[in-house]
Design an enzyme around this catalytic site. Structure first.
Site, PDB file in Angstrom:
ATOM      1  N   THR A 125       0.820  -1.209   0.000  1.00 26.38           N
ATOM      2  CA  THR A 125       0.000   0.000   0.000  1.00 26.38           C
ATOM      3  C   THR A 125       0.859   1.265   0.000  1.00 26.38           C
ATOM      4  OG1 THR A 125      -0.112  -0.141   2.420  1.00 26.38           O
ATOM      5  CG2 THR A 125      -1.926  -1.133   1.161  1.00 26.38           C
TER       6      THR A 125
ATOM      7  N   GLY B  12       2.306   4.530  -1.066  1.00 26.82           N
ATOM      8  CA  GLY B  12       1.903   5.564  -2.010  1.00 26.82           C
ATOM      9  C   GLY B  12       0.413   5.687  -2.226  1.00 26.82           C
ATOM     10  N   THR B  13      -0.403   5.053  -1.393  1.00 29.91           N
ATOM     11  CA  THR B  13      -1.856   5.113  -1.614  1.00 29.91           C
ATOM     12  C   THR B  13      -2.391   6.532  -1.483  1.00 29.91           C
ATOM     13  OG1 THR B  13      -2.160   4.484   0.704  1.00 29.91           O
ATOM     14  CG2 THR B  13      -2.356   2.740  -0.928  1.00 29.91           C
ATOM     15  N   GLY B  14      -1.935   7.258  -0.452  1.00 30.86           N
ATOM     16  CA  GLY B  14      -2.433   8.623  -0.260  1.00 30.86           C
ATOM     17  C   GLY B  14      -2.024   9.555  -1.380  1.00 30.86           C
ATOM     18  N   CYS B  15      -0.780   9.440  -1.819  1.00 31.50           N
ATOM     19  CA  CYS B  15      -0.299  10.258  -2.937  1.00 31.50           C
ATOM     20  C   CYS B  15      -1.103   9.962  -4.198  1.00 31.50           C
ATOM     21  CB  CYS B  15       1.173   9.959  -3.207  1.00 31.50           C
ATOM     22  SG  CYS B  15       2.272  10.139  -1.799  1.00 31.50           S
TER      23      CYS B  15
END
Length: 267
Positions: free
Chosen positions: A204, A206-209
């Site tokens: 997971t 880099g999910t927020g980016c």
């Protein structure tokens, strides 16, 4: 083609930051441009070191893009210091982009602090009021509102508090909560839950980016706030579902899952 600009840090491992944003922009049909605020030495396991870019160079990058190219939406990620926050805020106030998606990046997946403590107040006072959408996760929202979030009522209150700082809308991400990773969207009048089932995977990074960049892509293309968020939520859910392992830690989501065949091979 619509154009989106990311203002964020570089991830040498390729899973988050500028690299993830540009992949997300491309996958969601907009041309991506970038302003690098910091260079990180990181991989799937750790952030080894961070070198911030000089504020004059950050300002020059932003101005170089805006002075020549129409920017339809901006996504803001890692900013590190109060000086960088203030520089980005001052320069964007000059150009007044129509849409700004603010991802208040504070801590990396491996636990490294990416936003200095003295930069939090600058972010709240200078950048949050410029945001079309702000996308904190639960730990980031707790820092922004100064309290622990436990109940559903806490989430509603947090959205209202963050909205009162000046953001036009708030997407409070629920991935850190127990159970399904349901997100709460608040536009100042209406609360909307975006529900999905949790996908069990360690990959997971880099999910927020990726999500915030996809929201910016939707806004750049003329979608409404909620349409952009719903589209981005579907995109990141599929990208997590199709994620893959590289290295020994948290692997990346699959930004280009839609460009592979049923056997998982690239088209």
């Amino acid at each position: 083609m619509k154009k989106a600009l990311t203002i964020a840090g570089s991830d040498s491992g390729g899973g988050a930051g500028i690299q993830a944003d540009l992949k997300s922009f491309s996958a969601n049909g907009v041309f991506g441009m970038s302003v690098i605020t910091a260079v990180t030495a990181q991989n799937t396991v750790e952030v080894r070191s961070v070198q911030n870019i000089d504020t004059s160079m950050i300002r020059d990058q932003i101005e170089a893009v805006f002075d020549d190219i129409q920017v339809d939406a901006v996504k803001i990620g890692m900013l590190s210091t109060a000086e960088i926050v203030n520089t980005v805020a001052e320069t964007l106030a000059k150009y007044k982009p129509k849409h700004i998606v603010l991802d208040p990046v504070m801590i990396s997946k491996s636990g490294h602090h990416l936003l200095q403590e003295d930069a939090v107040e600058a972010l709240k006072s200078r950048l949050v009021p410029l945001a079309t959408v702000i996308t904190p996760n639960i730990p980031e929202a707790e820092v922004l509102v100064g309290t622990v979030l436990q109940s559903k009522q806490d989430l509603y209150k947090a959205c209202m508090t963050i909205h009162s700082l000046g953001a036009k809308s708030v997407l409070l991400k629920g991935g850190h909560l127990a159970g399904n990773p349901n997100d709460l969207f608040y536009d100042g009048e209406t609360f909307t839950w975006l529900r999905t089932e949790r996908i069990v995977t360690k990959n997971t990074h880099g999910t927020g980016c990726t999500l915030s960049a996809a929201i910016a892509a939707g806004l750049a293309k003329g979608l409404s706030y909620i349409e952009s968020i719903e589209s981005a939520k579907e995109y990141i859910t599929n990208a997590i579902r199709e994620s893959f392992s590289i290295g020994n830690g948290h692997g990346p989501v699959h930004h280009f899952y839609q460009f592979q065949n049923k056997e998982g091979e690239s088209l």
